[in-house]
Design a protein around this motif. Structure first.
Motif, PDB file in Angstrom:
ATOM      1  N   TRP A 259      74.030 -69.066 116.027  1.00  0.00           N
ATOM      2  CA  TRP A 259      73.221 -68.331 117.003  1.00  0.00           C
ATOM      3  C   TRP A 259      73.885 -67.020 117.424  1.00  0.00           C
ATOM      4  O   TRP A 259      73.296 -66.253 118.190  1.00  0.00           O
ATOM      5  CB  TRP A 259      72.958 -69.210 118.219  1.00  0.00           C
ATOM      6  N   MET A 264      69.751 -64.662 112.463  1.00  0.00           N
ATOM      7  CA  MET A 264      69.290 -66.005 112.788  1.00  0.00           C
ATOM      8  C   MET A 264      68.489 -66.010 114.080  1.00  0.00           C
ATOM      9  O   MET A 264      67.447 -66.669 114.186  1.00  0.00           O
ATOM     10  CB  MET A 264      70.491 -66.955 112.909  1.00  0.00           C
ATOM     11  N   ASN A 268      64.545 -66.861 113.779  1.00  0.00           N
ATOM     12  CA  ASN A 268      64.149 -68.129 114.376  1.00  0.00           C
ATOM     13  C   ASN A 268      63.260 -67.930 115.603  1.00  0.00           C
ATOM     14  O   ASN A 268      62.352 -68.729 115.847  1.00  0.00           O
ATOM     15  CB  ASN A 268      65.385 -68.947 114.752  1.00  0.00           C
ATOM     16  N   SER A 269      63.495 -66.883 116.376  1.00  0.00           N
ATOM     17  CA  SER A 269      62.623 -66.588 117.519  1.00  0.00           C
ATOM     18  C   SER A 269      61.216 -66.234 117.039  1.00  0.00           C
ATOM     19  O   SER A 269      60.214 -66.701 117.591  1.00  0.00           O
ATOM     20  CB  SER A 269      63.201 -65.428 118.342  1.00  0.00           C
ATOM     21  N   THR A 271      59.919 -67.117 114.160  1.00  0.00           N
ATOM     22  CA  THR A 271      59.348 -68.332 113.573  1.00  0.00           C
ATOM     23  C   THR A 271      58.769 -69.233 114.655  1.00  0.00           C
ATOM     24  O   THR A 271      57.701 -69.827 114.477  1.00  0.00           O
ATOM     25  CB  THR A 271      60.432 -69.096 112.788  1.00  0.00           C
ATOM     26  N   ILE A 379      67.716 -65.638 105.491  1.00  0.00           N
ATOM     27  CA  ILE A 379      68.647 -66.621 106.059  1.00  0.00           C
ATOM     28  C   ILE A 379      69.505 -67.233 104.961  1.00  0.00           C
ATOM     29  O   ILE A 379      70.732 -67.332 105.086  1.00  0.00           O
ATOM     30  CB  ILE A 379      67.868 -67.710 106.825  1.00  0.00           C
ATOM     31  N   LEU A 394      67.182 -75.365 110.398  1.00  0.00           N
ATOM     32  CA  LEU A 394      67.021 -74.816 111.740  1.00  0.00           C
ATOM     33  C   LEU A 394      65.763 -73.952 111.823  1.00  0.00           C
ATOM     34  O   LEU A 394      65.020 -74.009 112.809  1.00  0.00           O
ATOM     35  CB  LEU A 394      68.257 -73.998 112.115  1.00  0.00           C
ATOM     36  N   ASN A 395      65.509 -73.164 110.775  1.00  0.00           N
ATOM     37  CA  ASN A 395      64.311 -72.333 110.761  1.00  0.00           C
ATOM     38  C   ASN A 395      63.043 -73.190 110.717  1.00  0.00           C
ATOM     39  O   ASN A 395      62.066 -72.922 111.429  1.00  0.00           O
ATOM     40  CB  ASN A 395      64.357 -71.379 109.570  1.00  0.00           C
ATOM     41  N   MET A 398      62.434 -74.718 114.152  1.00  0.00           N
ATOM     42  CA  MET A 398      61.875 -73.793 115.140  1.00  0.00           C
ATOM     43  C   MET A 398      60.361 -73.660 114.989  1.00  0.00           C
ATOM     44  O   MET A 398      59.639 -73.509 115.980  1.00  0.00           O
ATOM     45  CB  MET A 398      62.539 -72.416 115.012  1.00  0.00           C
ATOM     46  N   ARG A 399      59.863 -73.753 113.762  1.00  0.00           N
ATOM     47  CA  ARG A 399      58.415 -73.685 113.569  1.00  0.00           C
ATOM     48  C   ARG A 399      57.733 -74.943 114.137  1.00  0.00           C
ATOM     49  O   ARG A 399      56.671 -74.864 114.754  1.00  0.00           O
ATOM     50  CB  ARG A 399      58.057 -73.530 112.097  1.00  0.00           C
TER      51      ARG A 399
END
Length: 493
Positions: A259, A264, A268-269, A271, A379, A394-395, A398-399
Motif C-alpha cells: 500500500w 497499487m 485498487n482504489s 477498481t 500491477i 488484492l486487486n 477490491m472489486r
C-alpha cells in the motif's frame, strides 16, 4: 516462474475453461432461482444463495493469493477448483434451501482461488507484450458468460432439471483441471516460509462481518439495529488487530508495504469504485428498462449485455495500447469512457428507449475493459514472482468489496428515494416493492394512475442511483489522473 516445457496454448485453454465455469455461475444461477425456490421452498432465504457464494469468495481470495506465492500456483489452483467442483456436485443434491446455501459456501470457498490464480498464472507464463493481449482473452470469457449464462440457464431449467445448473460445472472443471495438471509446469523457490494463520483468521472475521452487514442491513436488519452495530464493531476491532498483526509478522498474509506503492493505491482504489459501477448497472438498469420503459426481460437483458460485449473488445485493444502509449494513458482512456458512459445514464429517460441505454452500457464496458486490463497488467509488471499472487488477488478483492459496498449504498438510495416519493404522494408504502411493476398480472390489477405514480417514483429513484453512479464515475476518472507513468519491465525479478 514457468518451466520451459509448459505447453502454453493448452494451459491457456484449460484456464479459460475454469474461468468460464466461475464466471457463468452468477448469471446462470439467477435464471434458475424461481425454479429452485419452487422446488425447495425457503423464499425468505433466496438472497443468501448469491450472498453465501460472494462472502466466501471475498474472504478467501487474498488467502489463496498468498498461498500461491508460497507453494506455487499449480497446487493452489488444483485445491481451489477441486473444492469448487465438490460444492457444485453437492448443490445439485441439496434437499432444502438451507443445505443449498451451505453448499454454496463450499463452492465460494473454492471459487476464491480460481480467478486470481488463473490471472496470476497468465502473468507468469507470458511476457508483458503477450500478457496484455491474453488478459483480453480472459476478459472475453466474462463477456461470453454474461451473454450466454441466462440462455443456457433457461434451457436447462426448461428441458432438464435445475440441479444441472451446478452439475454442468463438473465436466468443464475436470477438463480445466487435467489441462493444468498435465501441461503446466512451474519452478517454485521452496525456501521455508511460515503461513500467517493469525492474520488470515483476523482478515476472515473482519471481512465476514463487513459483508454480512452489506447483505443484511437495510433489508433484514435496520442500519441502527443491534446486530448491524455489533458487526460493524467486530469489523473495526478485527481490522485494527489485523493491521497490527501484519506489521509484526515475518511473512504477512497481506504485506502492508504494497500500500506504499502509488500504483497499487491508485489501481485498487479505482477498481473498488469500478466494482460499484458494475454492480449498480447490473442491479438497476434491467429494472428501469422493464418497469419504467415497459420493455420485456429480453430487451432489458440486451441493454446490460452490451456492456459484456464492450468489455472484452476493449480489453483486447488495451493489450496493444499499453505497448504503444503506456499504462497511464490507457488507464486514463478507460476512466474517460467510464465517465462518459455514466454521464449518458444521467440523460436516460423512458422516451430515449433501450437502444440509448444499450449504447451507454456499451461505453461503460469499453471503459472497464481498458481500465481493468491496465490495472492487472501494470500491477503484475510492478512486482516480482513472489508477490504476484497476493498483488493480483488484492486487486480482485477490491472489486468484490466494491460490489458489496455498491449493493448496500445504491440499494439504500433507491429504497429511501422511492419511499419518500410514496410518502409525499400519500400512497401505500407497501407498493414500493418493484415486483408489482415487473409482474404483468399484478400490474394489471392496479389502477392506471397508481401504475403511473409508481413508474414515476421508481424512475426518480433509479435516476438518483444513476446520479450517484455518475459521481462515482467522476471520482474514478479523477483518481486515474494520478496514475503513475511506470516503466515496462521486460522480465521477472
Amino acid at each position: 516462474m514457468v518451466a520451459k516445457e509448459t505447453k502454453r496454448p493448452l494451459v491457456l485453454l484449460s484456464l479459460m475453461l475454469a474461468m468460464f465455469m466461475a464466471a457463468i455461475e452468477g448469471t446462470i444461477v439467477a435464471t434458475a432461482i424461481p425454479n429452485i425456490v419452487a422446488d425447495l421452498g425457503g423464499f425468505s432465504l433466496y438472497s443468501w444463495v448469491f450472498s453465501s457464494f460472494l462472502l466466501m469468495q471475498a474472504v478467501t481470495t487474498m488467502f489463496y493469493g498468498k498461498l500461491a506465492d508460497i507453494f506455487g500456483r499449480k497446487p493452489i489452483f488444483i485445491i481451489g477448483i477441486t473444492i469448487f467442483l465438490i460444492g457444485s456436485f453437492l448443490c445439485g443434491l441439496a434437499p432444502t434451501m438451507g443445505w443449498l446455501i451451505f453448499f454454496r459456501f463450499v463452492q465460494g470457498f473454492g471459487a476464491g482461488a480460481m480467478q486470481p490464480i488463473v490471472t496470476t498464472i497468465v502473468g507468469d507464463m507470458y511476457t508483458l507484450e503477450e500478457r496484455a493481449k491474453v488478459q483480453g482473452y480472459l476478459s472475453s470469457v466474462w463477456g461470453i458468460s454474461s451473454v450466454s449464462g441466462p440462455l443456457i440457464g433457461g434451457l436447462i431449467v426448461q428441458y432438464v432439471d435445475w440441479a444441472w445448473i451446478f452439475w454442468m460445472n463438473i465436466p468443464l472443471g475436470i477438463l480445466g483441471l487435467i489441462g493444468v495438471i498435465v501441461f503446466f509446469h512451474e519452478k517454485v523457490d521452496r525456501e521455508k516460509q511460515t503461513i500467517d494463520y493469525g492474520g488470515s483468521a483476523l482478515f476472515f472475521i473482519a471481512i465476514s462481518a463487513l459483508i454480512i452487514v452489506f447483505i443484511q442491513a437495510g433489508t433484514a436488519w435496520n442500519w441502527l439495529s443491534t446486530p448491524v452495530l455489533t458487526l460493524i464493531l467486530v469489523f473495526i476491532v478485527a481490522t485494527l488487530l489485523f493491521l497490527r498483526h501484519e506489521r509484526n509478522h515475518p511473512a504477512p498474509m497481506m504485506p502492508l508495504y504494497l500500500w506504499k506503492n502509488k500504483l497499487m493505491v491508485i489501481a485498487n482504489s479505482a477498481t473498488f469504485l469500478a466494482g460499484m459501477i458494475i454492480l449498480g448497472l447490473s442491479s438497476f438498469l434491467p429494472t428501469y428498462v422493464q418497469a419504467v420503459m415497459g420493455m420485456s426481460p429480453i430487451i432489458a437483458g440486451f441493454t446490460l449485455s452490451t456492456m459484456s460485449i464492450g468489455w472484452p473488445i476493449a480489453a483486447t485493444a488495451a493489450g496493444h495500447l499499453i505497448i504503444k502509449i503506456g499504462f497511464r494513458k490507457t488507464a486514463i482512456l478507460g476512466g474517460t469512457c467510464l465517465l462518459l458512459g455514466s454521464s449518458l445514464f444521467l440523460l436516460l429517460d423512458a422516451e430515449k428507449g433501450p437502444i440509448f441505454a444499450g449504447i451507454s452500457s456499451f461505453i461503460i464496458g469499453i471503459g472497464m475493459g481498458l481500465a481493468n486490463t491496465s490495472f492487472i497488467v501494470s500491477i503484475q509488471n510492478s512486482v516480482g514472482w513472489k508477490e504476484r499472487g497476493i498483488a493480483t488477488s488484492l486487486n480482485m478483492f477490491m472489486r468484490i468489496i466494491g460490489s458489496a459496498v455498491g449493493a448496500a449504498l445504491l440499494g439504500g438510495i433507491l429504497n429511501t428515494t422511492l419511499m419518500n416519493y410514496l410518502n409525499n404522494k400519500n400512497m401505500d408504502t407497501s407498493l414500493s416493492n418493484t415486483e408489482i411493476l415487473l409482474d404483468e398480472t399484478m400490474r394489471q390489477s392496479l389502477p392506471v394512475q397508481t401504475i403511473i405514480d409508481l413508474q414515476t417514483g421508481l424512475s426518480e429513484a433509479i435516476h438518483m442511483v444513476f446520479t450517484v453512479l455518475f459521481i462515482i464515475g467522476l471520482a474514478t476518472f479523477v483518481i486515474l489522473l494520478f496514475f503513475p507513468a511506470i516503466k515496462i519491465k521486460k522480465s521477472d525479478e
